[in-house]
Design an enzyme around this catalytic site. Structure first.
Site, PDB file in Angstrom:
ATOM      1  CG  ASN A  15      -2.213  -0.801   0.930  1.00 51.62           C
ATOM      2  OD1 ASN A  15      -3.118  -0.334   0.263  1.00 51.62           O
ATOM      3  ND2 ASN A  15      -2.250  -2.011   1.432  1.00 51.62           N
ATOM      4  CG  LEU A  93      -1.944   3.519  16.892  1.00 50.56           C
ATOM      5  CD1 LEU A  93      -2.366   4.244  15.636  1.00 50.56           C
ATOM      6  CD2 LEU A  93      -0.497   3.811  17.248  1.00 50.56           C
ATOM      7  CG  ASN A 107      -6.129   1.406   9.360  1.00 47.13           C
ATOM      8  OD1 ASN A 107      -4.981   1.060   9.121  1.00 47.13           O
ATOM      9  ND2 ASN A 107      -7.084   0.546   9.661  1.00 47.13           N
ATOM     10  CG  HIS A 109     -10.009  -3.194   8.656  1.00 45.73           C
ATOM     11  ND1 HIS A 109      -9.199  -3.750   9.618  1.00 45.73           N
ATOM     12  CD2 HIS A 109     -11.101  -3.998   8.579  1.00 45.73           C
ATOM     13  CE1 HIS A 109      -9.773  -4.834  10.095  1.00 45.73           C
ATOM     14  NE2 HIS A 109     -10.929  -5.011   9.491  1.00 45.73           N
ATOM     15  CB  SER A 136     -13.145  -0.217   5.026  1.00 49.28           C
ATOM     16  OG  SER A 136     -14.143  -1.185   4.797  1.00 49.28           O
ATOM     17  CG  ASP A 145      -9.946  -2.075  12.765  1.00 47.29           C
ATOM     18  OD1 ASP A 145      -9.709  -3.264  13.041  1.00 47.29           O
ATOM     19  OD2 ASP A 145      -9.058  -1.265  12.465  1.00 47.29           O
ATOM     20  CD  GLU A 174      -5.792  -3.766   1.298  1.00 47.97           C
ATOM     21  OE1 GLU A 174      -4.584  -3.985   1.061  1.00 47.97           O
ATOM     22  OE2 GLU A 174      -6.333  -4.094   2.371  1.00 47.97           O
TER      23      GLU A 174
HETATM   24  N1  LIG Z   1      -6.892   2.901  18.300  1.00 48.50           N
HETATM   25  C1  LIG Z   1      -6.753   2.383  17.052  1.00 48.50           C
HETATM   26  N2  LIG Z   1      -5.602   1.803  16.703  1.00 48.50           N
HETATM   27  C2  LIG Z   1      -5.479   1.269  15.454  1.00 48.50           C
HETATM   28  C3  LIG Z   1      -6.548   1.299  14.545  1.00 48.50           C
HETATM   29  C4  LIG Z   1      -7.760   1.939  14.960  1.00 48.50           C
HETATM   30  O1  LIG Z   1      -8.745   2.029  14.173  1.00 48.50           O
HETATM   31  N3  LIG Z   1      -7.826   2.469  16.212  1.00 48.50           N
HETATM   32  N4  LIG Z   1      -6.438   0.663  13.303  1.00 48.50           N
HETATM   33  C5  LIG Z   1      -5.397  -0.379  13.305  1.00 48.50           C
HETATM   34  C6  LIG Z   1      -5.125  -1.162  12.082  1.00 48.50           C
HETATM   35  N5  LIG Z   1      -5.622  -2.539  12.311  1.00 48.50           N
HETATM   36  C7  LIG Z   1      -6.558  -2.968  11.399  1.00 48.50           C
HETATM   37  O2  LIG Z   1      -6.873  -2.266  10.413  1.00 48.50           O
HETATM   38  C8  LIG Z   1      -5.183  -3.367  13.380  1.00 48.50           C
HETATM   39  C9  LIG Z   1      -3.833  -3.413  13.704  1.00 48.50           C
HETATM   40  C10 LIG Z   1      -3.394  -4.226  14.760  1.00 48.50           C
HETATM   41  C11 LIG Z   1      -4.298  -4.991  15.486  1.00 48.50           C
HETATM   42  C12 LIG Z   1      -3.812  -5.817  16.625  1.00 48.50           C
HETATM   43  O3  LIG Z   1      -4.550  -6.622  17.202  1.00 48.50           O
HETATM   44  N6  LIG Z   1      -2.529  -5.632  17.001  1.00 48.50           N
HETATM   45  C13 LIG Z   1      -1.937  -6.336  18.173  1.00 48.50           C
HETATM   46  C14 LIG Z   1      -0.603  -6.922  17.779  1.00 48.50           C
HETATM   47  C15 LIG Z   1      -0.803  -7.819  16.551  1.00 48.50           C
HETATM   48  C16 LIG Z   1       0.549  -8.255  15.990  1.00 48.50           C
HETATM   49  O4  LIG Z   1       1.579  -7.803  16.508  1.00 48.50           O
HETATM   50  O5  LIG Z   1       0.517  -9.040  15.001  1.00 48.50           O
HETATM   51  C17 LIG Z   1      -1.682  -5.331  19.290  1.00 48.50           C
HETATM   52  O6  LIG Z   1      -1.398  -4.136  18.994  1.00 48.50           O
HETATM   53  O7  LIG Z   1      -1.719  -5.787  20.448  1.00 48.50           O
HETATM   54  C18 LIG Z   1      -5.649  -4.944  15.160  1.00 48.50           C
HETATM   55  C19 LIG Z   1      -6.095  -4.145  14.108  1.00 48.50           C
HETATM   56  C20 LIG Z   1      -4.091   0.261  13.731  1.00 48.50           C
HETATM   57  N7  LIG Z   1      -4.295   0.691  15.087  1.00 48.50           N
HETATM   58  N1  LIG Z   2      -5.711  -4.504  10.564  1.00 50.21           N
HETATM   59  C1  LIG Z   2      -4.706  -3.924   9.736  1.00 50.21           C
HETATM   60  C2  LIG Z   2      -4.469  -4.771   8.519  1.00 50.21           C
HETATM   61  O1  LIG Z   2      -4.646  -5.983   8.565  1.00 50.21           O
HETATM   62  N2  LIG Z   2      -4.082  -4.093   7.447  1.00 50.21           N
HETATM   63  C3  LIG Z   2      -3.797  -4.819   6.225  1.00 50.21           C
HETATM   64  O2  LIG Z   2      -2.422  -5.170   6.206  1.00 50.21           O
HETATM   65  C4  LIG Z   2      -2.043  -5.304   4.831  1.00 50.21           C
HETATM   66  C5  LIG Z   2      -0.743  -4.579   4.665  1.00 50.21           C
HETATM   67  O3  LIG Z   2      -0.222  -4.891   3.401  1.00 50.21           O
HETATM   68  P1  LIG Z   2       1.017  -4.024   2.841  1.00 50.21           P
HETATM   69  O4  LIG Z   2       2.040  -3.991   3.939  1.00 50.21           O
HETATM   70  O5  LIG Z   2       1.437  -4.792   1.634  1.00 50.21           O
HETATM   71  O6  LIG Z   2       0.468  -2.660   2.525  1.00 50.21           O
HETATM   72  C6  LIG Z   2      -3.161  -4.671   3.973  1.00 50.21           C
HETATM   73  O7  LIG Z   2      -3.929  -5.682   3.344  1.00 50.21           O
HETATM   74  C7  LIG Z   2      -4.002  -3.940   4.997  1.00 50.21           C
HETATM   75  O8  LIG Z   2      -5.388  -3.892   4.652  1.00 50.21           O
END
Ligand SMILES: Nc1nc2c(c(=O)[nH]1)N[C@@H](CN(C=O)c1ccc(C(=O)N[C@@H](CCC(=O)O)C(=O)O)cc1)CN2
Ligand SMILES: NCC(=O)N[C@@H]1O[C@H](COP(=O)([O-])[O-])[C@@H](O)[C@H]1O
Length: 212
Positions: A15, A93, A107, A109, A136, A145, A174
């Site tokens: 991305n 975050l 973001n 997703h 999305s 999310d 995406e």
């Molecule tokens: N407060 C928010 N933080 C983040 C958001 C958000 O909308 N609000 N979007 C995410 C992106 N994301 C999905 O799109 C996502 C990223 C990470 C996780 C997660 O469970 N992370 C774990 C660690 C997982 C790992 O290390 O493989 C964690 O942080 O404990 C869920 C969804 C970005 N942040």
């Molecule tokens: N919840 C967050 C999540 O799963 N995000 C997903 O990680 C991939 C990153 O690919 P990339 O590193 O090739 O852009 C993307 O498919 C994005 O939608």
């Protein structure tokens, strides 16, 4: 006046690459920094090839989320961005961090939100027997999310699809929608408030922008 964009990654950065290819140096977009929480993220290589400055903010063992986010904030602020783009940034975050950047952090997703927040979205859609899936782009809010959806793209799920095949189909979409949304933001067309996201002053519906 360019829109200074910082991209946060954790992995491959496809991305990021799409945004570099479609936005860098055009449409008022200036990618000024790429920050990864993983030192081996291939997206850092992509940034280097595009001559974009990079930083790594690596979590310390047992570090509180808010303490990590404070270090991440310092790294971000060094670039003085107008927009933060999460592109496969795999950390949840803290509320304080997100509140600081509310309305200026996006973001992407890999699901048709509000379906399948969190992780492993492709396998969950397959396991549920869904016939469509997608991606999305949304503003980031403290609730995971759950931020206002800006734009979605749908893909079919075919009989026999595994998570990898579906992920590849979603990735293609995406790479089309995320650069478009970044351009909208850089052009000042995209805003957010407590009621949701707006494009050109019109409230965007729950399923994202849909042209008439
Ligand atoms: N407060 C928010 N933080 C983040 C958001 C958000 O909308 N609000 N979007 C995410 C992106 N994301 C999905 O799109 C996502 C990223 C990470 C996780 C997660 O469970 N992370 C774990 C660690 C997982 C790992 O290390 O493989 C964690 O942080 O404990 C869920 C969804 C970005 N942040
Ligand atoms: N919840 C967050 C999540 O799963 N995000 C997903 O990680 C991939 C990153 O690919 P990339 O590193 O090739 O852009 C993307 O498919 C994005 O939608």
């Amino acid at each position: 006046m360019s829109c200074r964009v910082v991209v946060l990654i954790s992995g491959s950065g496809s991305n990021l690459q799409a945004i570099i290819d479609q936005c860098q140096g055009r449409s008022g977009v200036e990618l000024v920094g790429v920050i990864s929480n993983k030192p081996d993220a291939y997206g850092l290589v992509r940034a280097h090839h595009a001559e974009i400055n990079t930083s790594c903010v690596i979590a310390k063992k047992g570090e509180k989320r808010a303490d990590y986010d404070a270090r991440l904030t310092a790294a971000i602020e060094a670039y003085q961005p107008d927009l933060i783009v999460l592109a496969g940034f795999m950390r949840i975050l803290s509320e304080g961090f997100v509140s600081r950047y509310l309305g200026k952090m996006l973001n992407i997703h890999p699901s048709l939100l509000p379906k399948y927040t969190g992780l492993d979205t492709h396998q969950r859609a397959i396991d549920a027997g869904d016939t469509e899936h997608g991606a999305s782009v949304h503003f980031v809010t403290p609730e995971l999310d759950a931020g206002p959806v800006i734009l979605q793209a749908k893909v079919p799920i075919y009989e026999g699809d595994d998570a990898q095949a579906l992920a590849e189909r979603v990735h293609e979409q995406e790479h089309a929608i995320y650069p478009l949304v970044v351009k909208w933001y850089a052009a000042g067309r995209l805003k957010m408030d407590a009621n949701g996201a707006y494009l050109d002053g019109s409230l965007i519906g729950p399923g994202g922008y849909a042209p008439d």
